[in-house]
Design a protein around this motif. Structure first.
Motif, mmCIF file in Angstrom:
data_model
loop_
_atom_site.group_PDB
_atom_site.id
_atom_site.type_symbol
_atom_site.label_atom_id
_atom_site.label_comp_id
_atom_site.label_asym_id
_atom_site.label_seq_id
_atom_site.Cartn_x
_atom_site.Cartn_y
_atom_site.Cartn_z
ATOM 1 N N TYR A 6 0.830 -1.197 0.000
ATOM 2 C CA TYR A 6 0.000 0.000 0.000
ATOM 3 C C TYR A 6 0.865 1.248 0.000
ATOM 4 O O TYR A 6 1.789 1.361 0.784
ATOM 5 N N THR A 8 0.673 5.680 -0.426
ATOM 6 C CA THR A 8 -0.057 6.919 -0.608
ATOM 7 C C THR A 8 0.879 7.835 -1.381
ATOM 8 O O THR A 8 1.987 8.095 -0.949
ATOM 9 N N VAL A 21 -0.375 12.941 -4.247
ATOM 10 C CA VAL A 21 -1.072 12.136 -3.235
ATOM 11 C C VAL A 21 -2.086 11.251 -3.960
ATOM 12 O O VAL A 21 -2.981 11.749 -4.629
ATOM 13 N N GLU A 22 -1.917 9.943 -3.824
ATOM 14 C CA GLU A 22 -2.838 9.008 -4.452
ATOM 15 C C GLU A 22 -2.880 7.752 -3.600
ATOM 16 O O GLU A 22 -1.856 7.107 -3.406
ATOM 17 N N GLU A 23 -4.028 7.415 -3.049
ATOM 18 C CA GLU A 23 -4.133 6.230 -2.206
ATOM 19 C C GLU A 23 -4.346 4.989 -3.068
ATOM 20 O O GLU A 23 -5.450 4.713 -3.524
ATOM 21 N N VAL A 67 -8.296 -2.110 -0.938
ATOM 22 C CA VAL A 67 -7.671 -0.950 -1.573
ATOM 23 C C VAL A 67 -7.494 -1.174 -3.073
ATOM 24 O O VAL A 67 -7.430 -2.297 -3.549
#
Length: 181
Positions: A6, A8, A21-23, A67
């Motif tokens: 994961y 961000t 910023v990208e989750e 996610v």
């Protein structure tokens, strides 16, 4: 079994650098995955490998989170990044993150800072590097001694490496960074 990590991503202007910023999670394919986190801010371990998280939890509950997953290649293309240096620290999924970055690696030859958490990942990354159409110079990053040249990545107590495409310039920058931490 697929493993993912994961991330961000942040995008803003900071000291003349664009940050996004990208989750998303990164791996060698796109889609969704279950990410395991803990319900305590005291534990900083999270991963797509539930067993890994279970080994590190201390009386906390594990929380599964679904996610979005992308490849690093797709993120680089989507945002038109000029990738010269990347840091990969993805709790054991480094090989899959690198596989999902192989087109950019081949085309741009970025220097890569990477954390290796186990011998299997070290072997997988070494095999991936052996199949590239160019050769990286491999350095172990040691807090006490700075950059130490190695012939291959190995898993032992120190697990941070620099894969350099331009040993002189990249090493100067990284050495200055290590010295200032």
């Amino acid at each position: 079994k697929n493993s993912f990590t994961y991330f961000t991503f942040f995008y803003f202007r900071l000291n003349n650098f664009n940050v996004i910023v990208e989750e998303v999670a990164v791996s060698d394919s796109a889609g969704t995955a279950t990410f395991y986190d803990m319900d305590s801010s005291e534990n900083a371990i999270a991963s797509f490998d539930r067993q890994f998280v279970e080994q590190h939890r201390h009386h906390t509950r594990i929380m599964p989170i679904i996610v979005k997953v992308k490849t690093l290649d797709s993120i680089v293309t989507e945002h038109s990044f000029m990738t010269d240096l990347i840091k990969i620290d993805v709790e054991g999924a480094d090989y899959l993150a690198m596989k999902g970055f192989i087109n950019t690696i081949t085309a741009r030859k970025p220097s890569i800072m990477i954390e290796i958490t186990n011998a299997e990942t070290a072997d997988q990354i070494n095999k991936l590097l052996d199949h590239l159409p160019f050769e990286y110079v491999i350095y172990e990053i040691q807090e006490e001694n700075g950059l130490v040249r190695r012939s291959k990545i190995e898993k032992h107590s120190n697990r941070n490496y620099l894969l350099s495409n331009d040993s002189e310039n990249t090493c100067k920058v990284i050495s200055r960074f290590i010295a200032n931490e």
